[in-house]
Design a protein around this motif. Structure first.
Motif, short mmCIF file in Angstrom:
data_model
loop_
_atom_site.label_atom_id
_atom_site.label_comp_id
_atom_site.label_asym_id
_atom_site.label_seq_id
_atom_site.Cartn_x
_atom_site.Cartn_y
_atom_site.Cartn_z
N PHE A 126 73.08 26.54 41.65
CA PHE A 126 73.84 27.74 42.01
C PHE A 126 73.38 28.94 41.19
N TRP A 127 72.79 28.67 40.03
CA TRP A 127 72.37 29.74 39.13
C TRP A 127 71.37 29.16 38.14
N TYR A 128 70.46 29.99 37.64
CA TYR A 128 69.56 29.54 36.58
C TYR A 128 69.06 30.73 35.76
N VAL A 129 68.60 30.43 34.57
CA VAL A 129 67.94 31.41 33.71
C VAL A 129 66.76 30.70 33.04
N ASP A 130 65.67 31.41 32.89
CA ASP A 130 64.48 30.85 32.26
C ASP A 130 64.02 31.79 31.14
N ASN A 131 63.14 31.32 30.32
CA ASN A 131 62.54 32.11 29.24
C ASN A 131 63.53 32.51 28.15
N CYS A 132 64.52 31.68 27.89
CA CYS A 132 65.41 31.93 26.75
C CYS A 132 64.65 31.55 25.47
N ARG A 133 64.90 32.30 24.41
CA ARG A 133 64.17 32.08 23.15
C ARG A 133 64.69 30.87 22.37
N SER A 134 65.93 30.47 22.65
CA SER A 134 66.50 29.35 21.89
C SER A 134 67.43 28.54 22.80
N GLN A 135 67.72 27.33 22.34
CA GLN A 135 68.68 26.49 23.05
C GLN A 135 70.05 27.15 23.06
N ALA A 136 70.43 27.74 21.94
CA ALA A 136 71.74 28.40 21.85
C ALA A 136 71.84 29.55 22.83
N GLN A 137 70.79 30.35 22.96
CA GLN A 137 70.81 31.46 23.91
C GLN A 137 70.95 30.95 25.34
N ALA A 138 70.21 29.91 25.69
CA ALA A 138 70.29 29.35 27.04
C ALA A 138 71.69 28.81 27.32
N LEU A 139 72.26 28.12 26.36
CA LEU A 139 73.60 27.54 26.53
C LEU A 139 74.68 28.62 26.61
N GLU A 140 74.61 29.61 25.75
CA GLU A 140 75.59 30.70 25.78
C GLU A 140 75.52 31.47 27.09
N THR A 141 74.31 31.75 27.57
CA THR A 141 74.14 32.47 28.83
C THR A 141 74.70 31.66 29.99
N ALA A 142 74.39 30.36 30.00
CA ALA A 142 74.86 29.50 31.09
C ALA A 142 76.37 29.35 31.07
N CYS A 143 76.96 29.21 29.90
CA CYS A 143 78.41 29.06 29.82
C CYS A 143 79.14 30.33 30.26
N ALA A 144 78.58 31.49 29.95
CA ALA A 144 79.17 32.74 30.42
C ALA A 144 79.13 32.80 31.95
N GLU A 145 78.02 32.40 32.53
CA GLU A 145 77.91 32.39 33.99
C GLU A 145 78.82 31.33 34.60
N LEU A 146 78.98 30.19 33.94
CA LEU A 146 79.87 29.15 34.43
C LEU A 146 81.31 29.65 34.51
N ARG A 147 81.73 30.43 33.52
CA ARG A 147 83.08 31.02 33.57
C ARG A 147 83.22 31.93 34.79
N LEU A 148 82.19 32.72 35.08
CA LEU A 148 82.25 33.60 36.26
C LEU A 148 82.30 32.79 37.55
N LEU A 149 81.46 31.77 37.65
CA LEU A 149 81.45 30.93 38.85
C LEU A 149 82.79 30.20 39.03
N ALA A 150 83.36 29.72 37.94
CA ALA A 150 84.66 29.04 38.02
C ALA A 150 85.73 29.99 38.52
N GLY A 151 85.70 31.23 38.05
CA GLY A 151 86.65 32.23 38.53
C GLY A 151 86.50 32.49 40.02
N ARG A 152 85.25 32.54 40.49
CA ARG A 152 85.02 32.73 41.92
C ARG A 152 85.54 31.55 42.73
#
Length: 75
Positions: A31-57
């Motif tokens: 449903f969504w993806y992001v690539d080229n994150c510099r760290s695992q933490a950045q990838a996880l934080e970005t994905a969790c923020a998007e997950l909150r938006l998708l859950a709201g939808r």
């Protein structure tokens, strides 16, 4: 629908994250993806923020489109 976040290390340089239905046997059309994150933490934080938006939808009853539906290009 049971959404999940998946984070993967790609090579030596970057991290990838996506959000997909945990019951989907084919992980190639999230449903969504992001690539080229510099760290695992950045990838996880970005994905969790998007997950909150998708859950709201989902709570509002919105239809969630997969990446392939929107772009025509599989991930």
């Amino acid at each position: 629908m049971n959404l999940r976040v998946r984070v993967m290390h790609c090579g030596d340089q970057h991290w990838y994250a996506d959000i997909d239905d945990a019951d989907d046997p084919q992980p190639d059309d999230p449903f969504w993806y992001v690539d080229n994150c510099r760290s695992q933490a950045q990838a996880l934080e970005t994905a969790c923020a998007e997950l909150r938006l998708l859950a709201g939808r989902m709570v509002r009853g919105d239809h969630l489109n997969r990446v392939l539906d929107v772009t025509g290009v599989p991930v």
